[in-house]
Motif scaffolding. Structure first.
Motif, PDB file in Angstrom:
ATOM      1  N   GLN A 279      -1.950   1.233   0.003  1.00 12.64           N
ATOM      2  CA  GLN A 279      -3.023   0.836   1.010  1.00 12.64           C
ATOM      3  C   GLN A 279      -4.317   0.680   0.525  1.00 12.64           C
ATOM      4  O   GLN A 279      -5.072   0.046   1.084  1.00 12.64           O
ATOM      5  CB  GLN A 279      -3.013   2.191   1.973  1.00 12.64           C
ATOM      6  N   HIS A 280      -4.750   1.185  -0.586  1.00 17.38           N
ATOM      7  CA  HIS A 280      -6.033   0.849  -1.496  1.00 17.38           C
ATOM      8  C   HIS A 280      -5.992   0.198  -2.449  1.00 17.38           C
ATOM      9  O   HIS A 280      -5.200   0.571  -3.627  1.00 17.38           O
ATOM     10  CB  HIS A 280      -6.560   2.128  -1.368  1.00 17.38           C
TER      11      HIS A 280
ATOM     12  N   GLU B  58      -6.416   5.126 -15.940  1.00 13.72           N
ATOM     13  CA  GLU B  58      -6.609   6.419 -15.865  1.00 13.72           C
ATOM     14  C   GLU B  58      -5.219   7.203 -15.439  1.00 13.72           C
ATOM     15  O   GLU B  58      -4.891   8.124 -15.703  1.00 13.72           O
ATOM     16  CB  GLU B  58      -7.903   6.953 -14.838  1.00 13.72           C
ATOM     17  N   ILE B  59      -4.649   6.476 -14.428  1.00 17.16           N
ATOM     18  CA  ILE B  59      -3.506   6.931 -13.809  1.00 17.16           C
ATOM     19  C   ILE B  59      -2.445   6.748 -14.883  1.00 17.16           C
ATOM     20  O   ILE B  59      -1.587   7.651 -14.947  1.00 17.16           O
ATOM     21  CB  ILE B  59      -3.078   5.874 -12.388  1.00 17.16           C
TER      22      ILE B  59
ATOM     23  N   LYS C  76       5.510  10.152  -2.879  1.00 15.32           N
ATOM     24  CA  LYS C  76       5.158   9.369  -1.607  1.00 15.32           C
ATOM     25  C   LYS C  76       3.809   9.479  -1.144  1.00 15.32           C
ATOM     26  O   LYS C  76       3.391   8.193  -1.117  1.00 15.32           O
ATOM     27  CB  LYS C  76       6.037  10.181  -0.536  1.00 15.32           C
ATOM     28  N   LEU C  77       3.127  10.287  -1.525  1.00  8.05           N
ATOM     29  CA  LEU C  77       1.778  10.561  -1.532  1.00  8.05           C
ATOM     30  C   LEU C  77       0.993   9.033  -2.283  1.00  8.05           C
ATOM     31  O   LEU C  77       0.296   8.393  -2.065  1.00  8.05           O
ATOM     32  CB  LEU C  77       1.023  11.719  -1.880  1.00  8.05           C
ATOM     33  N   VAL C  78       1.516   9.266  -3.628  1.00  9.75           N
ATOM     34  CA  VAL C  78       0.746   8.301  -4.387  1.00  9.75           C
ATOM     35  C   VAL C  78       1.224   6.861  -4.275  1.00  9.75           C
ATOM     36  O   VAL C  78       0.294   5.957  -4.237  1.00  9.75           O
ATOM     37  CB  VAL C  78       1.323   8.400  -6.015  1.00  9.75           C
ATOM     38  N   MET C  79       2.412   6.612  -3.813  1.00 12.27           N
ATOM     39  CA  MET C  79       3.037   5.280  -3.471  1.00 12.27           C
ATOM     40  C   MET C  79       2.209   4.753  -2.204  1.00 12.27           C
ATOM     41  O   MET C  79       1.722   3.548  -2.157  1.00 12.27           O
ATOM     42  CB  MET C  79       4.460   5.314  -2.936  1.00 12.27           C
ATOM     43  N   GLN C  80       1.933   5.572  -1.281  1.00 18.84           N
ATOM     44  CA  GLN C  80       1.084   5.405   0.103  1.00 18.84           C
ATOM     45  C   GLN C  80      -0.074   5.124  -0.320  1.00 18.84           C
ATOM     46  O   GLN C  80      -0.631   3.825   0.080  1.00 18.84           O
ATOM     47  CB  GLN C  80       1.274   6.627   0.894  1.00 18.84           C
TER      48      GLN C  80
END
Length: 125
Positions: A104-105, A114-115, A96-100
């Motif tokens: 957003q950015h 890199e991801i 959820k953090l990564v998707m947010q």
């Protein structure tokens, strides 16, 4: 130990510049915000008491002049802050953090690569 925002600013200065006096930290912080010398001194004294900083007396100056160093690493501090943030804001869900964040950015092509590399390494473990 989770540093406050002000303490984190001081840690950033020490991580970037290495061991420093209060005056050196104050001068660095003063470039980006209004902070009094005594405020910086008090914060650093509190950080020393909390174990975030170590303090050495400078024998070449006098017994009142101290050099402060970060007692915590940048990586460990970031890890602790992220762990706490994921737990409190995203109920423990890293996805959820990564998707947010990615929603957003705008990530650069290099960041996306890199991801992808990180995900490939994690997937092969």
């Amino acid at each position: 130990m989770k540093p406050t925002d002000a303490e984190l600013e001081i840690l950033h200065v020490l991580w970037a510049n290495g061991p420093s006096t209060v005056r050196q930290v104050h001068e660095n912080l003063s470039q980006s915000r209004d902070i009094g010398y005594t405020t910086a001194l008090k914060l650093m004294q509190i950080m020393h008491e909390k174990g975030l900083l170590t303090r050495d007396t400078d024998p070449e100056r006098n017994s009142r002049s101290h050099t402060y160093s970060a007692a915590v690493t940048e990586e460990d501090t970031q890890r602790g802050l992220v762990d706490r943030f994921v737990e409190t804001a995203f109920r423990g869900s890293a996805s959820k953090l990564v998707m947010q964040v990615l929603g957003q950015h705008k990530a650069s092509r290099q960041e996306l690569d890199e991801i992808k590399d990180l995900l490939s390494r994690l997937d092969s473990e």
